[in-house]
Design an enzyme around this catalytic site. Sequence first.
Site, mmCIF file in Angstrom:
data_model
loop_
_atom_site.group_PDB
_atom_site.id
_atom_site.type_symbol
_atom_site.label_atom_id
_atom_site.label_comp_id
_atom_site.label_asym_id
_atom_site.label_seq_id
_atom_site.Cartn_x
_atom_site.Cartn_y
_atom_site.Cartn_z
ATOM 1 N N TYR A 240 6.135 -14.249 -44.053
ATOM 2 C CA TYR A 240 4.972 -14.149 -44.934
ATOM 3 C C TYR A 240 4.906 -12.780 -45.609
ATOM 4 O O TYR A 240 4.691 -12.679 -46.823
ATOM 5 C CB TYR A 240 3.709 -14.402 -44.107
ATOM 6 C CG TYR A 240 2.418 -14.384 -44.881
ATOM 7 C CD1 TYR A 240 2.074 -15.424 -45.731
ATOM 8 C CD2 TYR A 240 1.519 -13.326 -44.725
ATOM 9 C CE1 TYR A 240 0.869 -15.418 -46.418
ATOM 10 C CE2 TYR A 240 0.310 -13.316 -45.411
ATOM 11 C CZ TYR A 240 -0.010 -14.355 -46.253
ATOM 12 O OH TYR A 240 -1.200 -14.343 -46.934
ATOM 13 N N LYS B 23 5.201 -12.029 -49.621
ATOM 14 C CA LYS B 23 4.125 -11.370 -50.365
ATOM 15 C C LYS B 23 4.597 -10.041 -50.965
ATOM 16 O O LYS B 23 4.153 -9.672 -52.067
ATOM 17 C CB LYS B 23 2.917 -11.154 -49.463
ATOM 18 C CG LYS B 23 2.249 -12.448 -49.009
ATOM 19 C CD LYS B 23 1.792 -13.303 -50.193
ATOM 20 C CE LYS B 23 0.985 -14.512 -49.741
ATOM 21 N NZ LYS B 23 0.500 -15.327 -50.875
#
Length: 247
Positions: free
Chosen positions: A154, A158
């Site tokens: 993640y 990002k």
Amino acid sequence: MFDLTDKVALVTGGSRGIGRAIALALAGQGAQVAVNYVTNRDAADEVVQQIGEGRAVAIQGDVADAGDAKRLVKETIEAFGSLQILVNNAGLTQDNLMLRMSEEAWDRVMAVDLRGAYLTTKVALRPMIRQRWGRIVNIASVAGLVGNAGQANYAAAKAGLIGLTKSVAKEVASRNITANAVAPGLVETEMTADLTDEQQQAVLQMTPLGRAATPEEIAPAVAFLASEEAGYITGAVLTIDGGLVMH
């Protein structure tokens, strides 16, 4: 101020959580909104009904699929005649420690959170360039700025999204198109509801404001970045995190 009347927005992952709040905020400023969803049609329809028939439409599609990404933009333009605002909000988590993280978990998070933004932005830029006006707002995360144990996939996605934002901002600035990112901290959504109380408290202890945000506290920043008044802001990353990663 921030009048989005006559503007058309596509919000990926717009049926729940932060995406839902963004769709409602953009509509509240006058925009017509395409609400993208993957599986939860009822949730998307509820957002459309709240905005009002004729001013919103629900469009199914997985942004990680190139054909779906192209269709999302196509159906948005078919519904409302144009597209000025793209909010890349669709995302998911599949957390685990690096040593235990499967390749499938890595690939799926990267596919949705980063590849999806690439695919949708690539298609949306064409009409924006032709009309010489556009706003792209990518929903990143403070995890992409400072990392987070158990979220290597993640955080990497990002961080990549922030790099994508800055690169697109440089490529299309001459066409009066801006690209910015919003990086929330801990937000009360279905995604964060899976965290244990211990995990949430660990984050809150590092947050000067001492609480999580609501989706409605993220959405106004997106509406601002999508507006005419934000026309001189591009390539920026706005943290909305209660002071979590101030530096």
